[in-house]
Scaffold this motif. Structure first.
Motif, PDB file in Angstrom:
ATOM      1  N   PHE A  39      49.864  33.968  47.357  1.00 30.66           N
ATOM      2  CA  PHE A  39      49.942  34.681  46.058  1.00 30.66           C
ATOM      3  C   PHE A  39      50.256  36.177  46.303  1.00 30.66           C
ATOM      4  N   ALA A  40      51.252  36.504  45.761  1.00 30.86           N
ATOM      5  CA  ALA A  40      51.493  37.938  45.923  1.00 30.86           C
ATOM      6  C   ALA A  40      50.541  38.707  45.018  1.00 30.86           C
ATOM      7  N   LEU A  41      49.805  39.678  45.576  1.00 32.70           N
ATOM      8  CA  LEU A  41      48.817  40.425  44.792  1.00 32.70           C
ATOM      9  C   LEU A  41      49.512  41.405  43.860  1.00 32.70           C
ATOM     10  N   ALA A  42      49.000  41.508  42.627  1.00 28.28           N
ATOM     11  CA  ALA A  42      49.590  42.418  41.654  1.00 28.28           C
ATOM     12  C   ALA A  42      48.483  43.109  40.888  1.00 28.28           C
ATOM     13  N   GLY A  43      48.466  44.438  40.944  1.00 23.87           N
ATOM     14  CA  GLY A  43      47.556  45.214  40.120  1.00 23.87           C
ATOM     15  C   GLY A  43      46.092  44.973  40.402  1.00 23.87           C
ATOM     16  N   LEU A  44      45.685  44.781  41.667  1.00 24.98           N
ATOM     17  CA  LEU A  44      44.275  44.560  41.964  1.00 24.98           C
ATOM     18  C   LEU A  44      43.499  45.859  41.819  1.00 24.98           C
ATOM     19  N   SER A  45      42.310  45.791  41.205  1.00 17.65           N
ATOM     20  CA  SER A  45      41.421  46.944  41.123  1.00 17.65           C
ATOM     21  C   SER A  45      39.992  46.452  41.130  1.00 17.65           C
ATOM     22  N   THR A  46      39.128  47.130  41.836  1.00 18.75           N
ATOM     23  CA  THR A  46      37.738  46.708  41.911  1.00 18.75           C
ATOM     24  C   THR A  46      36.955  47.279  40.745  1.00 18.75           C
ATOM     25  N   ALA A  47      35.842  46.620  40.416  1.00 17.73           N
ATOM     26  CA  ALA A  47      34.984  47.076  39.328  1.00 17.73           C
ATOM     27  C   ALA A  47      33.537  46.986  39.766  1.00 17.73           C
ATOM     28  N   ASP A  48      32.668  47.765  39.124  1.00 14.58           N
ATOM     29  CA  ASP A  48      31.261  47.794  39.509  1.00 14.58           C
ATOM     30  C   ASP A  48      30.466  46.670  38.881  1.00 14.58           C
ATOM     31  N   THR A  49      30.975  46.114  37.792  1.00 10.69           N
ATOM     32  CA  THR A  49      30.222  45.088  37.076  1.00 10.69           C
ATOM     33  C   THR A  49      30.822  43.723  37.297  1.00 10.69           C
ATOM     34  N   ALA A  50      29.975  42.701  37.386  1.00 10.80           N
ATOM     35  CA  ALA A  50      30.439  41.329  37.566  1.00 10.80           C
ATOM     36  C   ALA A  50      30.764  40.718  36.213  1.00 10.80           C
ATOM     37  N   PRO A  51      31.625  39.685  36.174  1.00 14.83           N
ATOM     38  CA  PRO A  51      31.905  38.994  34.910  1.00 14.83           C
ATOM     39  C   PRO A  51      30.640  38.403  34.314  1.00 14.83           C
ATOM     40  N   ALA A  52      30.650  38.208  33.008  1.00 15.46           N
ATOM     41  CA  ALA A  52      29.477  37.677  32.329  1.00 15.46           C
ATOM     42  C   ALA A  52      29.123  36.295  32.848  1.00 15.46           C
ATOM     43  N   ALA A  53      27.839  35.995  32.904  1.00 14.36           N
ATOM     44  CA  ALA A  53      27.389  34.696  33.392  1.00 14.36           C
ATOM     45  C   ALA A  53      27.805  33.592  32.425  1.00 14.36           C
ATOM     46  N   PRO A  54      28.235  32.441  32.943  1.00 16.34           N
ATOM     47  CA  PRO A  54      28.645  31.342  32.061  1.00 16.34           C
ATOM     48  C   PRO A  54      27.457  30.783  31.290  1.00 16.34           C
ATOM     49  N   LYS A  55      27.740  30.193  30.144  1.00 24.76           N
ATOM     50  CA  LYS A  55      26.691  29.679  29.277  1.00 24.76           C
ATOM     51  C   LYS A  55      26.430  28.194  29.483  1.00 24.76           C
ATOM     52  N   ASP A  93      48.868  36.369  61.850  1.00 25.52           N
ATOM     53  CA  ASP A  93      49.365  37.116  62.991  1.00 25.52           C
ATOM     54  C   ASP A  93      50.786  36.741  63.383  1.00 25.52           C
ATOM     55  N   ARG A  94      51.382  35.757  62.692  1.00 26.29           N
ATOM     56  CA  ARG A  94      52.740  35.349  63.025  1.00 26.29           C
ATOM     57  C   ARG A  94      53.756  35.609  61.925  1.00 26.29           C
ATOM     58  N   ILE A  95      53.378  35.334  60.680  1.00 23.26           N
ATOM     59  CA  ILE A  95      54.379  35.403  59.613  1.00 23.26           C
ATOM     60  C   ILE A  95      53.974  36.331  58.475  1.00 23.26           C
ATOM     61  N   GLY A  96      52.965  37.163  58.720  1.00 23.33           N
ATOM     62  CA  GLY A  96      52.570  38.097  57.686  1.00 23.33           C
ATOM     63  C   GLY A  96      51.687  37.466  56.628  1.00 23.33           C
ATOM     64  N   LYS A  97      51.841  37.931  55.392  1.00 26.65           N
ATOM     65  CA  LYS A  97      50.939  37.524  54.320  1.00 26.65           C
ATOM     66  C   LYS A  97      51.302  36.145  53.781  1.00 26.65           C
ATOM     67  N   VAL A  98      50.291  35.307  53.632  1.00 28.74           N
ATOM     68  CA  VAL A  98      50.430  34.009  52.971  1.00 28.74           C
ATOM     69  C   VAL A  98      49.570  34.036  51.719  1.00 28.74           C
ATOM     70  N   THR A  99      50.142  33.643  50.596  1.00 29.44           N
ATOM     71  CA  THR A  99      49.416  33.670  49.327  1.00 29.44           C
ATOM     72  C   THR A  99      49.422  32.308  48.672  1.00 29.44           C
ATOM     73  N   LEU A 100      48.236  31.880  48.224  1.00 31.99           N
ATOM     74  CA  LEU A 100      48.117  30.667  47.429  1.00 31.99           C
ATOM     75  C   LEU A 100      47.703  31.066  46.021  1.00 31.99           C
ATOM     76  N   GLN A 101      48.326  30.462  45.052  1.00 34.16           N
ATOM     77  CA  GLN A 101      48.081  30.819  43.660  1.00 34.16           C
ATOM     78  C   GLN A 101      47.943  29.567  42.813  1.00 34.16           C
ATOM     79  N   ALA A 102      46.990  29.603  41.884  1.00 33.28           N
ATOM     80  CA  ALA A 102      46.775  28.455  41.007  1.00 33.28           C
ATOM     81  C   ALA A 102      47.951  28.308  40.058  1.00 33.28           C
TER      82      ALA A 102
END
Length: 295
Positions: free
Chosen positions: A12-28, A265-274
């Motif tokens: 998966f090529a990464l796009a617009g990643l940014s970290t946040a201090d808060t976690a997503p809301a807990a599932p119900k 270490d051989r072919i660079g970045k490998v990305t898997l995406q849903a």
């Protein structure tokens, strides 16, 4: 098994990643608890892989069809890869697993792996019970590793398919680390623990899901079934640095990997995406019979 885990999970090529201090809301809700309570469910899940070998693109795809019933489950998977050296090889795999549904996890009873790589084309059949396992491989493995996995060790783990799906579906307790783990995997020969470290959150966009995902870094503990000297190494072969996994915290209580990134270490970045991720009610034979008999 290493390549299967990448192609699947935790194959998966990464796009617009940014970290946040808060976690997503807990599932119900708790999907597995709902299934146990009489709500059969199907999960359809596909991952695409992308990499570049020099200037030549290499691809792979893993698909999963999961049927969850109140007491039992089945998972069917196909994994096809093209030219992803070391991390992926050219092969065509068909896999299936089955077992028992519990309120908080899935547990393997059977697993079949058929690899058609044009070389050994090995078929592995694994049967697991409470007190141990049996495994047949055709052609046979040259050895079962040094040391080999013991019965007591293996029964604490799940097959690769079940390990990935139960990791995604098992509920996280309130206040617990959303990355979960460790993921204990046994493929009939190799026993591996995957440990996950929570690195906060990141914005992820994929064809199947977009939103604030949980970033987990994955390291590997080779417990048994490997070559002498490989046991207890904490890295994924061919991976430079940790494997980065991004989990979608869904409203049904699951945490499904929607992006996986590895610097090789051989072919660079490998990305898997849903590519595909959906849950739908499962029509069972008993439910259909009941509907047909209704006035």
């Amino acid at each position: 098994m290493k390549r299967l885990l990448l192609a699947a999970a935790a194959t998966f090529a990464l796009a617009g990643l940014s970290t946040a201090d808060t976690a997503p809301a807990a599932p119900k809700t708790n999907l597995l608890a709902n299934v146990k309570a009489g709500e059969p469910m199907r999960m359809v899940y596909e991952l695409d892989a992308r990499a570049m070998i020099l200037i030549i693109p290499a691809t792979g795809r893993a698909s999963f069809d999961v049927e969850l019933k109140p007491n039992t489950y089945t998972i069917k998977s196909k994994v096809r890869t093209t030219g992803l050296a070391d991390v992926f090889v050219n092969y065509n795999m068909e896999l299936a697993s089955s077992g028992f549904v519990r309120a908080k996890e899935l547990k393997t009873s059977g697993y079949v792996s058929q690899n058609r790589d044009g070389k050994k084309n090995r078929r592995v059949e694994l049967s697991m019970k409470k007190d141990g396992f049996t495994m047949t491989a055709n052609p046979r493995f040259g050895d079962l590793g040094d040391p080999a996995a013991t019965q007591e060790q293996a029964i604490l783990a799940n097959d690769p398919l079940t390990a990935l799906i139960t990791f995604a579906l098992e509920p996280r307790a309130k206040g617990a680390d959303p990355c979960g783990g460790p993921i204990r995997v046994f493929d009939g020969k190799q026993l591996t623990y995957l440990h996950l470290e929570n690195k906060g959150t990141a914005n992820v966009k994929s064809p199947a899901w977009s939103g604030q995902a949980i970033e987990c870094h994955v390291t590997m503990d080779k417990i048994a079934g490997y070559k002498a000297g490989e046991v207890n190494k904490d890295t994924l072969t061919g991976i430079d640095g940790p494997l980065r996994m991004y989990l979608a915290p869904l409203e049904n209580g699951s945490h499904v990997p929607v992006r996986i990134v590895a610097d090789t270490d051989r072919i660079g970045k490998v990305t898997l995406q849903a590519r595909t991720l959906r849950f739908e009610p499962l029509q069972t034979a008993s439910a259909q019979a009941g509907a047909g008999g209704a006035p």
